[in-house]
Design an enzyme around this catalytic site. Structure first.
Site, PDB file in Angstrom:
ATOM      1  N   ASN A 209      46.466  20.210  47.146  1.00 16.75           N
ATOM      2  CA  ASN A 209      47.236  21.419  46.831  1.00 16.75           C
ATOM      3  C   ASN A 209      48.044  21.830  48.049  1.00 16.75           C
ATOM      4  O   ASN A 209      47.991  21.182  49.092  1.00 16.75           O
ATOM      5  CB  ASN A 209      46.316  22.538  46.330  1.00 16.75           C
ATOM      6  CG  ASN A 209      45.332  22.967  47.389  1.00 16.75           C
ATOM      7  OD1 ASN A 209      45.709  23.516  48.414  1.00 16.75           O
ATOM      8  ND2 ASN A 209      44.054  22.684  47.159  1.00 16.75           N
ATOM      9  N   LYS A 288      43.036   0.081  46.309  1.00 17.27           N
ATOM     10  CA  LYS A 288      44.264   0.776  45.902  1.00 17.27           C
ATOM     11  C   LYS A 288      44.608   0.438  44.439  1.00 17.27           C
ATOM     12  O   LYS A 288      44.632  -0.754  44.076  1.00 17.27           O
ATOM     13  CB  LYS A 288      45.404   0.344  46.831  1.00 17.27           C
ATOM     14  CG  LYS A 288      46.690   1.058  46.569  1.00 17.27           C
ATOM     15  CD  LYS A 288      47.767   0.605  47.540  1.00 17.27           C
ATOM     16  CE  LYS A 288      49.107   1.168  47.111  1.00 17.27           C
ATOM     17  NZ  LYS A 288      50.216   0.570  47.828  1.00 17.27           N
ATOM     18  N   ASP A 305      31.893  25.619  41.799  1.00 16.30           N
ATOM     19  CA  ASP A 305      32.611  26.775  42.350  1.00 16.30           C
ATOM     20  C   ASP A 305      31.772  27.318  43.511  1.00 16.30           C
ATOM     21  O   ASP A 305      30.722  27.938  43.296  1.00 16.30           O
ATOM     22  CB  ASP A 305      32.819  27.832  41.257  1.00 16.30           C
ATOM     23  CG  ASP A 305      33.754  28.932  41.742  1.00 16.30           C
ATOM     24  OD1 ASP A 305      33.592  29.391  42.898  1.00 16.30           O
ATOM     25  OD2 ASP A 305      34.650  29.327  40.976  1.00 16.30           O
ATOM     26  N   PHE A 322      39.224  35.027  47.922  1.00 21.41           N
ATOM     27  CA  PHE A 322      40.668  35.135  47.769  1.00 21.41           C
ATOM     28  C   PHE A 322      41.007  34.821  46.318  1.00 21.41           C
ATOM     29  O   PHE A 322      40.258  34.108  45.646  1.00 21.41           O
ATOM     30  CB  PHE A 322      41.383  34.118  48.676  1.00 21.41           C
ATOM     31  CG  PHE A 322      41.747  34.677  50.025  1.00 21.41           C
ATOM     32  CD1 PHE A 322      40.774  34.919  50.975  1.00 21.41           C
ATOM     33  CD2 PHE A 322      43.083  34.943  50.342  1.00 21.41           C
ATOM     34  CE1 PHE A 322      41.102  35.426  52.226  1.00 21.41           C
ATOM     35  CE2 PHE A 322      43.432  35.448  51.586  1.00 21.41           C
ATOM     36  CZ  PHE A 322      42.441  35.694  52.529  1.00 21.41           C
ATOM     37  N   LYS A 340      32.598  36.436  40.528  1.00 16.76           N
ATOM     38  CA  LYS A 340      32.056  35.722  41.690  1.00 16.76           C
ATOM     39  C   LYS A 340      31.203  36.623  42.576  1.00 16.76           C
ATOM     40  O   LYS A 340      30.727  36.200  43.618  1.00 16.76           O
ATOM     41  CB  LYS A 340      33.196  35.060  42.463  1.00 16.76           C
ATOM     42  CG  LYS A 340      34.032  34.125  41.568  1.00 16.76           C
ATOM     43  CD  LYS A 340      34.885  33.150  42.339  1.00 16.76           C
ATOM     44  CE  LYS A 340      35.769  32.347  41.384  1.00 16.76           C
ATOM     45  NZ  LYS A 340      36.281  31.121  41.973  1.00 16.76           N
TER      46      LYS A 340
END
Ligand code: PMT
Length: 402
Positions: A209, A288, A305, A322, A340
């Site tokens: 990400n 690969k 999580d 966050f 959470k």
């Protein structure tokens, strides 16, 4: 409070130079011995006589002036002081410091001193956000130089934005905190996660990400500055570990899970700034993967999580999460906060310019389970981190009293 402390205030040529007078006056009221070095441009904005009167000491401007106290004045001053603050620090001075240029009295002292250096940047927002200035600031942070501010608001050039020098009172508070050696989190243990996890597909590719790690690294720095013993569990990034912080490098969400859970019982505060992959490839190819011209499916399996698991196991720890959102910021963030079981959730809309992934600044809201909310304007990630540390200190206080 600052009796016996010798502080050099470096003043460079920006309109915020007038605020240097208040910094000097406040430092003197706290009984510090204050010296002043100005660049030539700074003298265009404020007269040396003003700063000489407030500091009750000679003001240094030119390398080749008649010596005032010592023979080799820049070296003697560099060795004499306990701390240097450059306020305002212009983009030009930050660039000179980054490359070690010593072409006037102040920059020469900055190169010669072994005392801790603080800088309070002040400039137009475009100059502050320019990659060159950001690179220079990053280099200074790597060297252990502490950055105070800047803040957001009306700028002398008539625009609004980030780049205003922090107020004198905030600058003096930061210096006092540092010099009195007591941080608000002294004796506390903190753990921060940073960066984006990488989930390997084969030996050369991964699912990742856009997190650079900058937000998490700034938080680790701010926690360390506040006196907390700080561990940084970091996914791969280009940033150097802030001085005094212990870094544990991980790549995947599972590695991050293990590194965090292993330490959780001994930690007082956890800040989960990392962008953790929710899924990983079900199979990691040993070699690969070759292309064969046809469509391919990648089967993904859920990652644990980490934050939710910490929320389940939490006893006395303060837990900060966050939320990186692209829509319905507050509703989604509030949902995450409750699901959470965190004490504070930092919500950022990562689609806003100046916020989220990779940016040197962020625009955040702090949400609390009791319904309180604090919205912040755009500010550097380090300032976000310092605001977060202030909230953590009061949350820890509450936790301890309960
Ligand atoms: O690194 P930068 O480039 O500076 O960018 C900063 C940032 C945008 C990454 C940062 O400000 C931020 O928002 N971090 C959280 C990113 C994220 O993964 O958010 P989320 O809404 O998907 O997750 C919510 C919370 O759960 C986060 O605290 C996350 O660390 C945690 N989580 C998520 C998934 C998972 N499997 N385990 C977790 O612990």
């Amino acid at each position: 409070m600052l009796s016996g402390k010798k502080i050099l205030v470096g003043v460079t040529g920006g309109v915020a130079a007038y605020k240097a007078a208040e910094i000097i006056s406040r430092l003197r009221k706290l009984n510090a011995e204050v010296h002043v070095a100005m660049t030539k441009s700074a003298t265009e904005f404020i007269a040396p006589l003003t700063l000489r009167t407030l500091s009750a000491n000679p003001v240094y401007v030119d390398m080749f002036d008649e010596p005032k106290l010592w023979n080799v004045e820049h070296i003697a001053l560099a060795e004499h002081v306990d701390l240097v603050i450059v306020a305002p620090a212009t983009a030009n001075m930050l660039a000179k410091m980054a490359i070690g240029l010593a072409d006037d009295f102040l920059s020469t002292v900055l190169l010669a001193t072994r005392a801790p250096i603080f800088v309070a940047p002040a400039m137009n927002h475009a100059m502050y956000l320019h990659p060159a200035t950001q690179d220079n600031l990053a280099r200074l942070v790597d060297r252990g130089i502490q950055i105070i501010g800047p803040s957001t608001g009306f700028q002398a050039c008539g625009t609004e934005g980030i780049g205003r020098m922090s107020e004198a009172v905030e600058i003096v508070e930061s210096l006092t905190r540092f010099l009195s050696g007591g941080g608000s989190l002294k004796g506390k243990k903190a753990l921060v996660t940073a960066g984006g996890t990488q989930e390997p597909l084969d030996p050369v590719r991964y699912l990742g990400n856009r997190s650079s790690g900058r937000m998490g690294y700034a938080i680790a720095q701010a926690l360390q500055e506040a006196g907390a013993e700080t561990v940084l569990v970091s996914a791969p990034t280009d940033f150097k570990t802030p001085p005094g912080v212990t870094r544990i490098s991980v790549q995947t969400a599972l590695e991050m899970y293990d590194a965090v859970l292993e330490r959780f019982s001994e930690i007082d505060v956890v800040v989960k700034a990392a962008a953790v992959a929710d899924y990983r490839p079900a199979v990691q190819a040993e070699q690969k993967i070759k292309k064969n011209g046809t469509n391919r499916m990648i089967e993904l399996v859920p990652n644990p999580d980490i934050l939710a698991e910490l929320g389940r196991r939490k006893t006395s720890q303060v837990l900060i999460g966050f939320a990186a959102e692209t829509e319905n910021l507050l509703a989604n963030a509030q949902d995450k906060m409750h699901r959470k079981n965190v004490n504070l959730l930092v919500a950022n809309d990562v689609t806003k310019p100046g916020a989220g992934f990779g940016s040197p600044t962020n625009i955040v809201s702090f949400l609390f389970p009791d319904g309180r909310r604090i919205d912040f304007p755009q500010m550097s990630k380090l300032e976000v981190a310092r605001n977060l540390v202030r909230e953590i200190a009061s949350l820890l206080d509450v936790e301890t009293k309960e």
